[in-house]
Motif scaffolding. Structure first.
Motif, short mmCIF file in Angstrom:
data_model
loop_
_atom_site.label_atom_id
_atom_site.label_comp_id
_atom_site.label_asym_id
_atom_site.label_seq_id
_atom_site.Cartn_x
_atom_site.Cartn_y
_atom_site.Cartn_z
N THR B 210 -13.31 10.94 -25.79
CA THR B 210 -12.09 11.73 -25.62
C THR B 210 -11.12 11.52 -26.78
O THR B 210 -11.22 10.55 -27.53
CB THR B 210 -11.35 11.28 -24.35
N TYR B 211 -10.19 12.45 -26.93
CA TYR B 211 -9.04 12.28 -27.83
C TYR B 211 -7.87 13.00 -27.18
O TYR B 211 -7.99 13.53 -26.07
CB TYR B 211 -9.33 12.81 -29.23
N THR B 212 -6.73 13.04 -27.87
CA THR B 212 -5.53 13.66 -27.31
C THR B 212 -5.05 14.77 -28.23
O THR B 212 -5.12 14.63 -29.46
CB THR B 212 -4.42 12.61 -27.14
N ASP B 215 -4.42 15.11 -32.32
CA ASP B 215 -5.07 14.07 -33.14
C ASP B 215 -5.76 14.70 -34.33
O ASP B 215 -6.25 15.83 -34.25
CB ASP B 215 -6.14 13.35 -32.30
N LYS B 216 -5.81 13.95 -35.42
CA LYS B 216 -6.50 14.45 -36.60
C LYS B 216 -7.62 13.52 -37.04
O LYS B 216 -8.41 13.86 -37.89
CB LYS B 216 -5.50 14.65 -37.74
N ASP B 217 -7.64 12.33 -36.50
CA ASP B 217 -8.70 11.40 -36.89
C ASP B 217 -9.58 11.12 -35.68
O ASP B 217 -9.12 10.65 -34.66
CB ASP B 217 -8.10 10.10 -37.41
N SER B 219 -12.69 9.55 -36.21
CA SER B 219 -13.77 8.75 -36.78
C SER B 219 -14.25 7.68 -35.80
O SER B 219 -15.44 7.39 -35.73
CB SER B 219 -13.34 8.14 -38.10
N ALA B 220 -13.32 7.09 -35.02
CA ALA B 220 -13.74 6.03 -34.10
C ALA B 220 -14.71 6.59 -33.07
O ALA B 220 -15.79 6.04 -32.83
CB ALA B 220 -12.53 5.44 -33.40
N GLN B 221 -14.33 7.74 -32.46
CA GLN B 221 -15.17 8.32 -31.41
C GLN B 221 -16.50 8.82 -31.99
O GLN B 221 -17.56 8.65 -31.39
CB GLN B 221 -14.44 9.49 -30.74
N THR B 240 -8.52 24.97 -34.11
CA THR B 240 -7.75 24.22 -35.11
C THR B 240 -8.30 22.82 -35.30
O THR B 240 -8.12 22.23 -36.36
CB THR B 240 -6.28 24.11 -34.68
N PRO B 243 -12.86 22.23 -36.93
CA PRO B 243 -13.27 21.98 -38.32
C PRO B 243 -13.14 20.51 -38.73
O PRO B 243 -14.01 19.97 -39.40
CB PRO B 243 -12.32 22.86 -39.13
N LEU B 244 -12.03 19.86 -38.30
CA LEU B 244 -11.85 18.45 -38.63
C LEU B 244 -12.96 17.61 -38.01
O LEU B 244 -13.49 16.70 -38.64
CB LEU B 244 -10.50 17.97 -38.09
N GLN B 247 -16.31 18.25 -39.87
CA GLN B 247 -16.32 17.63 -41.20
C GLN B 247 -16.41 16.11 -41.11
O GLN B 247 -17.14 15.47 -41.86
CB GLN B 247 -15.08 18.04 -41.98
N LEU B 272 -11.24 27.55 -42.03
CA LEU B 272 -10.94 26.12 -42.09
C LEU B 272 -12.21 25.29 -42.26
O LEU B 272 -12.22 24.27 -42.92
CB LEU B 272 -10.22 25.67 -40.82
#
Lengths: 301, 386
Positions: B210-212, B215-217, B219-221, B240, B243-244, B247, B272
């Motif tokens: 999960t994330y919130t 968020d833009k990072d 990498s941990a998950q 939105t 793409p992050l 990548q 994007l």
């Protein structure tokens, strides 16, 4: 083990950005005891500046090599952002220098809101990427994947922090900054131009944020609200390290980077991240309010 | 004294004038639009506004909507909900106070659910074009369908199942992983249904991360997902953020297929994401390359007006307005209760996104399509029937 090293690399990348922004909070606080809550939004503006200049420089007409365009973009973003910060200081904070401290903090929040909404109104809400200065190359060494961009972010941040540390500790300007921070009423008696030193501090803080902004924009998207959360995390970094202490802000930034990455690794969900960060802030404020590297200051009566 | 009498006379005359000018009924029909113009998914709001303005313009250019033997022009009231739950509810309140006959929107489920509460409480009919979360049309207190809320799209229960079956049958998934926004109703709902369907088919989800929102990072998950040996990655997240995520997954060495849900369907995803999303799949509402004649007419009109291909939000908004217009005409009067009744009496509607069938609730039964990103375009891959 591989996963651990991988996560440490992830944390270093994120922590570098937090540390760069935390420096701006800590320097401004150190010199005029103001928590500049607009700093996260100054960082956001710097990323937009880097976006526009980078896009112009990387257009096909110019055919600049990536490294040159990257350097120019970062330099231009630093200059424009420094100018913006100096203007904000002159028009929003300087008239309030003798006012109660809470007035200045509220003004800072207002400046932040202004920057967010001005960007939203003029540029629009769509997220954007900076152009690719370098083609992304991913290396895998012993099961650990890292990219050239990641190395650039970590290395450039470290270099900038080293440079700042040298400026503050070894140059006349740095000495003057420390003098103003130490005693604002005695420093002018020794011939330190207080107003200029304050402006220079704002300019340096903002240009370091612009370095962070340019690096950040290379891996993450840019949008008008990005400064809010990152600003908060950088602020916590500064407080954790000891607000007013430059080396403390660097340490704090990396600590917060590790908190963000390792919370979802150790706890079941990433949702606990803010909880962990703010709990850390609370505990620190109770038991060691001057931060990890800060020193307790006796209040003058 | 004389002056005073003259004054009174004048006031009375003016009063009569005003009464004389008062119309017998409203000259226009007010329809409210509650859209995500700013905030996390601005393209959704823009497409919704475009679709709405096109639908209204077509009716107004034809002289208006004929209701009970009289032609009415449509007046569109647009409110920005900033892609925030509380603003969506406030925008619904504002439209209600402005006296709209019905409200179209919001689109994202995290906004549609609170706005639907307001619509239901105020007996204001609402049609959400794009909210796929079941909770939008279900009353949380009673578990019964809401009386005044409808939607123009399928629900996540269906979409989650389609995505899971696609992963099993077409991608041959053995070790699926999911990364989703736990703070957003849409993402959370569809991720959970995907996981349940996978497990029912005997395939455990190896990582459910999960994330919130914002968020833009990741990498941990993503590192955890790769470590778990995932072969496919399901990202039921907004365009939105996708793409992050794609990548960053590539930078960390993820080699499997990535696929998503209808929240991918904005052209900005390709802008994007660049080449990183090439070859990936997502489930959605309609495909422009297998359009019916009605859909082709819509696509042509949309392209002429805005210079771009309509995405699913624009098409669904257009359909939501089509449903509304049909119901207003069937009701025969400008009255919320009558229009709401007429909306619920519609059993079959052929829209630009396909045929919708209603069986007594606000949720249409309609098919889903799977699109693939190929050469910077969304290309039709397959259709899934309900």
């Amino acid at each position: 083990m591989q996963t651990l090293i991988q996560q440490v690399l992830n944390a270093l990348q994120l922590g570098s950005v937090y540390a760069l922004i935390a420096l701006g909070y800590t320097m401004v606080y150190g010199i005029i005891r103001l928590i500049n809550f607009a700093h996260g939004d100054i960082f956001m503006v710097s990323t937009y500046v880097a976006f526009f200049i980078g896009t112009a420089l990387m257009s096909h007409a110019l055919r600049l090599p990536g490294i040159v365009a990257f350097g120019l973009t970062m330099a231009a973003a630093m200059m424009v952002t420094a100018l913006l910060a100096v203007l904000i200081e002159r028009f929003a904070y300087k008239p309030l220098r003798q006012a109660p401290r809470v007035s200045a903090v509220i003004t800072a929040l207002g400046v932040g809101l202004f920057l967010e909404n001005f960007t939203l109104a003029t540029i629009g809400p769509d997220p954007r990427f900076l152009p690719r200065f370098f083609s992304v190359q991913t290396f895998t060494v012993g099961g650990v994947a890292f990219s050239n961009i990641q190395i650039i972010i970590i290395a450039v941040s470290a270099a900038v922090m080293l440079l700042l540390d040298t400026i503050v500790r070894r140059t006349m300007v740095g000495m003057a900054m420390r003098a103003v921070s130490w005693d604002k009423s005695t420093a002018p008696l020794m011939g330190v131009p207080v107003d200029s030193i304050i402006s220079i501090t704002f300019a340096i803080g903002a240009s370091i944020a612009a370095v962070g902004g340019t690096l950040f924009g290379m891996v993450y998207t840019v949008d008008p609200y990005m400064g809010i959360r990152i600003g908060w995390w950088a602020f916590i970094s500064a407080v954790v390290g000891g607000i007013g202490n430059i080396r403390g802000a660097m340490v704090g930034g990396y600590i917060l980077g590790f908190v963000e990455i390792f919370t979802p690794v150790i706890l079941p969900a990433s949702t606990y991240r803010d909880f962990v960060a703010f709990s850390m802030l609370l505990l620190l404020l109770i038991f060691r309010p001057y931060g990890i590297l800060g020193r307790p200051v006796a209040q003058k009566v | 004294m004389k002056r005073f009498i003259v004054l009174i006379g004048l006031v009375m005359a003016m009063g009569m004038l005003v009464t004389a000018c008062q119309p017998k009924g409203p000259e226009t029909i007010k329809i409210g639009l509650n859209a995500e113009l700013t905030g996390g998914v601005p393209v959704v709001g823009a497409s919704c506004k475009n679709g709405a303005e096109l639908a209204v313009e077509e009716v107004n250019n034809a002289g208006g909507l004929e209701v009970g033997g009289k032609k009415y022009k449509i007046e569109l009231l647009i409110e920005d909900n900033e892609d925030k739950a509380e603003s969506a509810a406030a925008a619904a309140q504002k439209l209600n106070a402005a006296g709209v006959l019905l409200m179209i929107g919001p689109n994202a489920s995290r906004n549609a659910i609170p706005a639907a509460e307001v619509a239901e409480a105020n007996k204001m009919p609402m049609i959400s074009p794009w909210s796929t979360n079941p909770k939008t049309t279900i009353d949380a207190a009673t578990g019964q369908p809401k009386k005044y809320v409808m939607r123009a799209c399928f629900i996540d229960d269906f979409q989650g199942v389609v995505a899971a079956k696609f992963a099993i049958n077409e991608l041959g998934a053995k070790k699926p992983a999911v990364l989703y926004d736990v703070a957003s109703e849409y993402n959370k709902g569809i991720a959970e249904i995907f996981k349940r369907t996978m497990e029912e088919n005997g395939i455990p989800v190896v990582a459910f991360e999960t994330y919130t929102t914002g968020d833009k990072d990741f990498s941990a998950q993503l590192t955890k997902i790769i470590q778990a040996g995932a072969d496919v990655l399901f990202l039921p997240n907004y365009y939105t953020e996708v793409p992050l995520q794609v990548q960053q997954a590539h930078k960390l060495g993820f080699k499997g297929v990535i696929f998503g849900s209808d929240s991918w369907g904005a052209a900005e995803l390709i802008d994007l994401c660049g080449a990183a999303c090439e070859g990936y799949f997502f489930t959605t509402h309609y495909a422009t390359d297998i359009a019916t004649p009605k859909a082709q007419a819509f696509i042509k009109a949309y392209e002429a007006k805005y210079g771009k291909t309509p995405d699913d939000v624009a098409a669904l908004t257009y359909d939501a307005f089509g449903l509304a217009f049909q119901a207003i005409q069937a009701a025969g009067k400008i009255d919320r209760e009558a229009v709401n009744q007429a909306l619920h009496n519609i059993s079959r509607y052929e829209g630009v996104t396909g045929v919708m069938q209603f069986k007594g609730t606000g949720d249409p039964i309609k098919s889903a399509v799977v699109l693939q990103i190929k050469g910077g375009k969304f290309v039709y891959y397959t259709t899934a029937q309900p």
